[in-house]
Design an enzyme around this catalytic site. Structure first.
Site, PDB file in Angstrom:
ATOM      1  N   GLY A  48      70.668  59.564  11.584  1.00  0.00           N
ATOM      2  CA  GLY A  48      69.935  60.461  10.509  1.00  0.00           C
ATOM      3  C   GLY A  48      71.203  62.613  10.895  1.00  0.00           C
ATOM      4  O   GLY A  48      70.190  62.986  11.629  1.00  0.00           O
ATOM      5  N   SER A  50      71.717  64.625   8.086  1.00  0.00           N
ATOM      6  CA  SER A  50      71.148  65.717   7.247  1.00  0.00           C
ATOM      7  C   SER A  50      71.110  66.598   7.378  1.00  0.00           C
ATOM      8  O   SER A  50      71.086  67.383   6.513  1.00  0.00           O
ATOM      9  CB  SER A  50      70.684  64.891   5.511  1.00  0.00           C
ATOM     10  OG  SER A  50      69.566  63.281   6.122  1.00  0.00           O
ATOM     11  N   THR A  51      69.440  66.237   8.166  1.00  0.00           N
ATOM     12  CA  THR A  51      68.949  67.774   8.842  1.00  0.00           C
ATOM     13  C   THR A  51      68.464  68.164  10.051  1.00  0.00           C
ATOM     14  O   THR A  51      68.883  67.068  11.073  1.00  0.00           O
ATOM     15  CB  THR A  51      67.428  67.506   8.084  1.00  0.00           C
ATOM     16  OG1 THR A  51      66.587  66.750   8.407  1.00  0.00           O
ATOM     17  CG2 THR A  51      67.647  67.518   6.247  1.00  0.00           C
ATOM     18  N   GLY A  52      68.848  68.925  10.358  1.00  0.00           N
ATOM     19  CA  GLY A  52      67.997  68.928  11.699  1.00  0.00           C
ATOM     20  C   GLY A  52      68.695  69.216  12.968  1.00  0.00           C
ATOM     21  O   GLY A  52      69.904  69.475  12.937  1.00  0.00           O
ATOM     22  N   ALA A 114      69.107  53.384   7.322  1.00  0.00           N
ATOM     23  CA  ALA A 114      69.650  52.983   9.059  1.00  0.00           C
ATOM     24  C   ALA A 114      68.912  51.994   9.533  1.00  0.00           C
ATOM     25  O   ALA A 114      69.871  51.593  10.455  1.00  0.00           O
ATOM     26  CB  ALA A 114      68.689  54.184   9.896  1.00  0.00           C
ATOM     27  N   TYR A 227      61.543  65.273  22.862  1.00  0.00           N
ATOM     28  CA  TYR A 227      60.678  66.673  23.503  1.00  0.00           C
ATOM     29  C   TYR A 227      60.027  66.252  24.650  1.00  0.00           C
ATOM     30  O   TYR A 227      58.996  65.687  24.222  1.00  0.00           O
ATOM     31  CB  TYR A 227      60.245  66.810  22.216  1.00  0.00           C
ATOM     32  CG  TYR A 227      58.963  67.752  22.123  1.00  0.00           C
ATOM     33  CD1 TYR A 227      59.689  69.991  22.458  1.00  0.00           C
ATOM     34  CD2 TYR A 227      58.025  68.522  21.973  1.00  0.00           C
ATOM     35  CE1 TYR A 227      59.651  70.675  22.799  1.00  0.00           C
ATOM     36  CE2 TYR A 227      57.155  69.807  23.223  1.00  0.00           C
ATOM     37  CZ  TYR A 227      57.902  70.877  23.117  1.00  0.00           C
ATOM     38  OH  TYR A 227      57.437  72.204  23.107  1.00  0.00           O
ATOM     39  N   TYR A 237      51.925  65.424  22.391  1.00  0.00           N
ATOM     40  CA  TYR A 237      53.921  64.229  22.258  1.00  0.00           C
ATOM     41  C   TYR A 237      53.500  63.534  23.270  1.00  0.00           C
ATOM     42  O   TYR A 237      53.274  62.479  22.925  1.00  0.00           O
ATOM     43  CB  TYR A 237      54.475  65.563  22.880  1.00  0.00           C
ATOM     44  CG  TYR A 237      55.543  65.148  21.614  1.00  0.00           C
ATOM     45  CD1 TYR A 237      55.964  65.450  20.302  1.00  0.00           C
ATOM     46  CD2 TYR A 237      56.685  65.084  22.425  1.00  0.00           C
ATOM     47  CE1 TYR A 237      57.026  64.902  18.882  1.00  0.00           C
ATOM     48  CE2 TYR A 237      57.987  64.499  21.879  1.00  0.00           C
ATOM     49  CZ  TYR A 237      58.129  64.492  20.476  1.00  0.00           C
ATOM     50  OH  TYR A 237      58.889  64.265  19.781  1.00  0.00           O
ATOM     51  N   LEU A 275      61.244  72.631  17.431  1.00  0.00           N
ATOM     52  CA  LEU A 275      62.004  74.018  16.653  1.00  0.00           C
ATOM     53  C   LEU A 275      60.768  73.533  14.937  1.00  0.00           C
ATOM     54  O   LEU A 275      60.610  72.358  15.242  1.00  0.00           O
ATOM     55  CB  LEU A 275      63.526  73.446  15.948  1.00  0.00           C
ATOM     56  CG  LEU A 275      64.444  74.628  17.697  1.00  0.00           C
ATOM     57  CD1 LEU A 275      65.472  74.392  17.427  1.00  0.00           C
ATOM     58  CD2 LEU A 275      64.178  76.325  17.024  1.00  0.00           C
ATOM     59  N   VAL A 276      61.290  74.049  14.024  1.00  0.00           N
ATOM     60  CA  VAL A 276      60.621  74.404  13.150  1.00  0.00           C
ATOM     61  C   VAL A 276      61.288  72.803  11.657  1.00  0.00           C
ATOM     62  O   VAL A 276      62.959  73.895  11.956  1.00  0.00           O
ATOM     63  CB  VAL A 276      60.177  75.373  12.567  1.00  0.00           C
ATOM     64  CG1 VAL A 276      60.352  74.836  10.634  1.00  0.00           C
ATOM     65  CG2 VAL A 276      59.401  76.190  12.539  1.00  0.00           C
TER      66      VAL A 276
HETATM   67  P1  NAD Z   1      64.730  65.464  11.342  1.00  0.00           P
HETATM   68  O1  NAD Z   1      63.500  65.172  10.144  1.00  0.00           O
HETATM   69  O2  NAD Z   1      64.797  67.082  10.346  1.00  0.00           O
HETATM   70  O3  NAD Z   1      65.547  64.903  10.632  1.00  0.00           O
HETATM   71  C1  NAD Z   1      65.535  63.404  10.925  1.00  0.00           C
HETATM   72  C2  NAD Z   1      66.647  62.723   9.635  1.00  0.00           C
HETATM   73  O4  NAD Z   1      66.481  61.337   9.851  1.00  0.00           O
HETATM   74  C3  NAD Z   1      66.981  63.727   8.706  1.00  0.00           C
HETATM   75  O5  NAD Z   1      68.508  63.252   8.520  1.00  0.00           O
HETATM   76  C4  NAD Z   1      66.609  62.014   7.679  1.00  0.00           C
HETATM   77  O6  NAD Z   1      67.550  62.012   6.519  1.00  0.00           O
HETATM   78  C5  NAD Z   1      66.758  60.955   8.392  1.00  0.00           C
HETATM   79  N1  NAD Z   1      66.076  59.599   8.085  1.00  0.00           N
HETATM   80  C6  NAD Z   1      64.798  60.026   8.522  1.00  0.00           C
HETATM   81  N2  NAD Z   1      64.576  58.364   7.591  1.00  0.00           N
HETATM   82  C7  NAD Z   1      65.453  58.063   7.990  1.00  0.00           C
HETATM   83  C8  NAD Z   1      66.104  56.341   7.279  1.00  0.00           C
HETATM   84  N3  NAD Z   1      65.102  55.541   7.622  1.00  0.00           N
HETATM   85  N4  NAD Z   1      67.583  56.049   7.495  1.00  0.00           N
HETATM   86  C9  NAD Z   1      67.932  56.996   7.276  1.00  0.00           C
HETATM   87  N5  NAD Z   1      67.756  57.804   8.838  1.00  0.00           N
HETATM   88  C10 NAD Z   1      66.677  59.120   7.780  1.00  0.00           C
HETATM   89  O7  NAD Z   1      64.124  66.032  12.530  1.00  0.00           O
HETATM   90  P2  NAD Z   1      64.481  66.597  13.505  1.00  0.00           P
HETATM   91  O8  NAD Z   1      63.206  67.230  14.360  1.00  0.00           O
HETATM   92  O9  NAD Z   1      65.793  66.751  13.340  1.00  0.00           O
HETATM   93  O10 NAD Z   1      64.378  65.293  15.179  1.00  0.00           O
HETATM   94  C11 NAD Z   1      65.633  64.345  15.039  1.00  0.00           C
HETATM   95  C12 NAD Z   1      65.231  63.902  16.995  1.00  0.00           C
HETATM   96  O11 NAD Z   1      64.641  65.110  16.934  1.00  0.00           O
HETATM   97  C13 NAD Z   1      63.798  62.860  17.186  1.00  0.00           C
HETATM   98  O12 NAD Z   1      64.539  62.118  17.384  1.00  0.00           O
HETATM   99  C14 NAD Z   1      63.465  64.135  17.052  1.00  0.00           C
HETATM  100  O13 NAD Z   1      62.205  63.580  17.938  1.00  0.00           O
HETATM  101  C15 NAD Z   1      63.969  64.826  17.638  1.00  0.00           C
HETATM  102  N6  NAD Z   1      63.361  66.475  18.477  1.00  0.00           N
HETATM  103  C16 NAD Z   1      63.433  67.298  17.632  1.00  0.00           C
HETATM  104  C17 NAD Z   1      62.307  68.515  18.565  1.00  0.00           C
HETATM  105  C18 NAD Z   1      62.103  69.259  17.117  1.00  0.00           C
HETATM  106  O14 NAD Z   1      61.389  70.511  17.637  1.00  0.00           O
HETATM  107  N7  NAD Z   1      62.366  68.797  16.070  1.00  0.00           N
HETATM  108  C19 NAD Z   1      62.162  68.420  19.305  1.00  0.00           C
HETATM  109  C20 NAD Z   1      62.853  67.784  20.462  1.00  0.00           C
HETATM  110  C21 NAD Z   1      63.743  66.795  19.577  1.00  0.00           C
END
Ligand code: NAD
Length: 397
Positions: A48, A50-52, A114, A227, A237, A275-276
């Site tokens: 995972g 590529s983003t976030g 994945a 989260y 949530y 976070l966004v």
């Molecule tokens: P995001 O959407 O930015 O990133 C998701 C990543 O998963 C991307 O790299 C995407 O390419 C990859 N992905 C999705 N489906 C896939 C697949 N089938 N195969 C391979 N890669 C795949 O999301 P995010 O917000 O960074 O979330 C990541 C983690 O952080 C999650 O577990 C989320 O619950 C957790 N989280 C997020 C927040 C928030 O506020 N955004 C807060 C706390 C925890």
């Protein structure tokens, strides 16, 4: 082509190649400015990536720890003929890979599902080819709407309440209106399927595969993100369908911890700040909470984005040479600033007062929107958005 944002609900269907590259460069510069993370990982597998939060983990591993990285993600290339841009994560990864290679680091990309055996096999091959041949950090940061599991079934995750429906204020980000939403109750099947997608089963499968192949280095750490947030968001949530999946993820962390402990390693969950991201913008109620939270945290000078969060997690918790300050449930907490009582108190003083007419005054909706657009490479300083840019950017894999 001149690329402009085309927002549809909580999605932007275009991404700007130069803007995404600038976004990556800024994150790399931030991590470098914080200095080397001593004793950090040497080879990191980020699932995972590529983003976030996963992307921030890859950047911190590479440019904070000097690690080789193997990134797994699911992204779309550009289609020049149809004038379609690649997805933001594609452009992010292209720029990351370029910069990592310039820095002399190994960076392998697995663009695929994945959850599939194929992606696991390709990642295994990439680890074998990496300079050290083993990984000492595994980050599982997938946020996905569905999963085809090894049993051949495709499961769908749902963002619903459990027990009682939730009626709450929310933000219609398209119309910039405060609205009332009712989040329905997910049935047993929806809970089960959400756990299948967003729970820890696939994280455990990855660890099993890597262990079987002998690719886990001594002292290896593995982590995934959750989260927690305030009580107000619990129904959607923490106590909702996604929360049930997160509880499952926490159980998996314990099982994986037992496996890694045999090699002097460990596995745990980190609770991160709201976070966004592409994932969080799809959750009802959360965008309004985030808009207020940003206002309060920025005013107090304690606002952080994904990269600040993860750089802090790596430098002060995982690799600080001391024991991690786990909470009573064994989770690392970098949501500490969000959960500070003074921050939460102010957020919930504002919450009942927000209505459509005072969104700009009481919330940081402008900040929310600009951060949302930045996810897709729009609104970055120094990028010429009137310029023609090639849509196809090679992803070095
Ligand atoms: P995001 O959407 O930015 O990133 C998701 C990543 O998963 C991307 O790299 C995407 O390419 C990859 N992905 C999705 N489906 C896939 C697949 N089938 N195969 C391979 N890669 C795949 O999301 P995010 O917000 O960074 O979330 C990541 C983690 O952080 C999650 O577990 C989320 O619950 C957790 N989280 C997020 C927040 C928030 O506020 N955004 C807060 C706390 C925890």
């Amino acid at each position: 082509m001149v690329v402009e944002p085309r927002v549809k609900g909580f999605l932007c269907i275009t991404a700007h190649p130069a803007g995404c590259a600038k976004n990556i460069d800024e994150q790399i510069e931030y991590v470098k400015s914080r200095g080397e993370i001593k004793g950090g990982c040497k080879t990191a597998l980020i699932i995972g990536a590529s983003t976030g939060y996963g992307l921030a983990s890859r950047i911190t591993a590479a440019f904070g720890c000097g690690a080789d990285t193997i990134g797994v993600f699911f992204e779309r290339p550009a289609d020049e003929d149809r004038g379609r841009t690649a997805s933001a994560g594609w452009y992010n990864t292209a720029e990351f890979t370029k910069k990592a290679k310039e820095a002399g680091l190994y960076a392998a990309n697995i663009n695929g599902d994945a959850f599939s055996q194929d992606a696991k096999n390709r990642a295994i091959e990439a680890i074998k080819k990496s300079p050290r041949g083993k990984v000492d950090l595994i980050v599982y940061s997938i946020a996905a709407p569905r999963r085809t599991a090894p049993d051949g079934n495709t499961y769908k995750s749902a963002l619903k309440a459990v027990g009682e429906p939730l009626t709450s204020k929310s933000l219609d980000t398209d119309k910039k209106e405060v609205v009332e939403v009712t989040v329905p109750v997910g049935d047993e099947k929806e809970v089960f399927e959400t756990v299948k997608v967003m729970g820890g089963e696939d994280w455990e499968l990855w660890i099993d595969e890597l262990e079987r192949e002998g690719l886990i280095a001594d002292g290896c750490a593995s982590l995934s993100y959750t989260y927690i947030g305030p009580k107000l968001t619990y129904p959607i949530y923490r106590e909702g369908t996604i929360g049930q999946a997160k509880k499952d993820l926490e159980n998996s962390a314990k099982k994986i911890d037992a496996v890694l402990k045999r090699r002097g390693g460990r596995a745990f969950i980190s609770a991160n700040k709201a976070l966004v991201t592409q994932a969080s913008s799809a959750i009802p109620v959360v965008p309004l909470y985030i808009s207020i939270l940003y206002k309060v945290m920025k005013a107090k000078g304690v606002h952080e984005g994904c990269i600040e969060q993860i750089q802090r997690l790596f430098s002060t918790q995982i690799y600080n040479g001391k024991a991690i300050a786990f909470d009573e449930f064994g989770r690392a907490r970098i949501d500490d600033l969000e959960m500070r009582p003074d921050v939460q108190k102010e957020v919930f003083e504002i919450w009942p007062k927000v209505e459509t007419s005072n969104i700009d005054e009481l919330t940081d909706f402008a900040g929310y929107q600009s951060e949302f657009l930045r996810l897709f490479g729009f609104g970055l300083e120094g990028v010429d958005y009137s310029a023609d840019v090639p849509l196809s950017v090679a992803l070095d894999d």
